[in-house]
Design an enzyme around this catalytic site. Structure first.
Site, PDB file in Angstrom:
ATOM      1  N   GLY A 113     -13.033  -9.489   9.396  1.00 55.44           N
ATOM      2  CA  GLY A 113     -13.602 -10.603   8.662  1.00 55.44           C
ATOM      3  C   GLY A 113     -13.891 -10.207   7.227  1.00 55.44           C
ATOM      4  CB  CYS A 114     -14.115 -12.159   4.106  1.00 54.50           C
ATOM      5  SG  CYS A 114     -15.056 -13.597   4.686  1.00 54.50           S
ATOM      6  CE1 TYR A 115     -20.189 -13.656   3.056  1.00 53.07           C
ATOM      7  CE2 TYR A 115     -19.396 -14.873   4.969  1.00 53.07           C
ATOM      8  CZ  TYR A 115     -19.931 -14.863   3.694  1.00 53.07           C
ATOM      9  OH  TYR A 115     -20.207 -16.045   3.066  1.00 53.07           O
ATOM     10  N   PRO A 116     -17.602  -8.736   7.021  1.00 51.81           N
ATOM     11  CG  PRO A 116     -17.314  -9.063   9.325  1.00 51.81           C
ATOM     12  CD  PRO A 116     -17.190  -9.764   8.008  1.00 51.81           C
ATOM     13  CB  THR A 117     -13.905  -6.437   4.615  1.00 51.75           C
ATOM     14  OG1 THR A 117     -12.951  -6.884   5.589  1.00 51.75           O
ATOM     15  CG2 THR A 117     -13.226  -5.468   3.659  1.00 51.75           C
TER      16      THR A 117
END
Length: 309
Positions: A113-117
């Protein structure tokens, strides 16, 4: 012979950006369905079985259905949805954390995911090093451009120009939390505070730390040094100098597409507090760029090919 590639969900934001990054790349033969065929199960099944690699740019349930449609084929799959990020049998597609060799050999790869990245790039190496505790109650404050919410949110922001800030996930339980916890090796999921601003692309992920309260009371210099060592050979991840601390950090509405990831460690002068900050393009390293990076690795190509760094 060109590698046959099918993008299931090619008309969505992520799919369109993936196609843009593939422009002019003769290593791939793109299998394309017309408007009517894109919603035809039989046509999708045929394309999924004919492809060497398929990239799923679909909502979670549709991604699960696509995987079922591909059963019985030897097609390798990159799933850009959150449907399989902690699923058994899937390889998490974060090369810098998981290892390129695992992705190169995998048949099923789930895009982060973008935030988890941003969160994982900051926290996971420091937990592995023992500088940060696995059972600390972490918080994550993050802001993203509205393109990360799909076509409905894009339409909403572009139609209602009065929206200045949108906070969501107020009740907790965000779908990104399982991968944040799992791949950072945490005992508890972090408290996650996501928000959206009226910019098409861009993302800042901010992890505040009370260093004086953490076990071992790590210093900002140690955190910065560990991240510098971890990403020393990365073509995608950069680390800003520890000092001087800038007066501000900006996201620009005019920012172009970008597939890198910039990390920052901001430490207070007395060493009591720090903020770990990641800046990325939610459509780049947070979505389409990451899918192309994984595609390159799976195909034995230089992983930066076709990407903006």
């Amino acid at each position: 012979m060109a590698i046959r590639l099918f993008i299931d969900g090619a008309a969505g934001t992520t799919g369109l950006e993936i196609r843009e990054r593939l422009t002019g790349r003769d290593e791939f033969e793109l299998l394309v369905l017309d408007d009517a065929q894109r919603k035809d199960e039989s046509a999708r099944r045929d394309a999924l079985h004919a492809a060497d690699i398929a990239i799923l740019c679909l909502p979670d349930e549709a991604a699960k259905e696509a995987v079922k449609l591909a059963e019985g084929s030897g097609t390798r799959i990159i799933d850009a949805s959150s449907a399989h990020r902690v699923a058994e049998g899937w390889t998490y597609g974060f090369p810098e954390l998981i290892g390129r060799e695992k992705i190169a050999k995998a048949r099923l790869v789930s895009n982060p995911g973008c935030y988890p990245t941003g969160f994982l790039a900051l926290v996971a190496p420091l937990v592995r090093d023992g500088l940060l505790s696995a059972d600390w109650p972490y918080t994550v404050n993050a802001v993203s451009g509205y393109s990360g919410g799909g076509n409905a949110l894009i339409d909403r922001f572009e139609a209602d120009t009065d929206i200045a800030f949108r906070a969501y996930g107020l009740g907790g339980g965000h779908k990104h939390l399982p991968e944040m916890q799992a791949y950072a090796g945490l005992t508890h999921p972090p408290v996650f505070s996501p928000s959206v601003i009226p910019a098409h692309r861009g993302m800042v992920v901010d992890v505040p730390l009370s260093l004086s309260a953490l076990p071992g009371q790590p210093r900002g210099e140690a955190l910065h040094g560990a991240l510098a060592d971890f990403y020393a050979d990365s073509a995608f991840v950069s680390l800003a100098p520890l000092s001087p601390v800038p007066a501000e950090l900006l996201l620009l509405k005019s920012a172009p597409a970008w597939d890198g990831l910039a990390l920052h460690v901001y430490a207070s002068a007395d060493g009591a507090q720090a903020r770990l900050v990641a800046v990325l393009d939610n459509l780049g390293k947070g979505a389409s760029g990451a899918a192309i990076q994984n595609l390159n690795i799976m195909c034995g190509l230089p992983e930066t090919t076709g990407l903006r760094l």
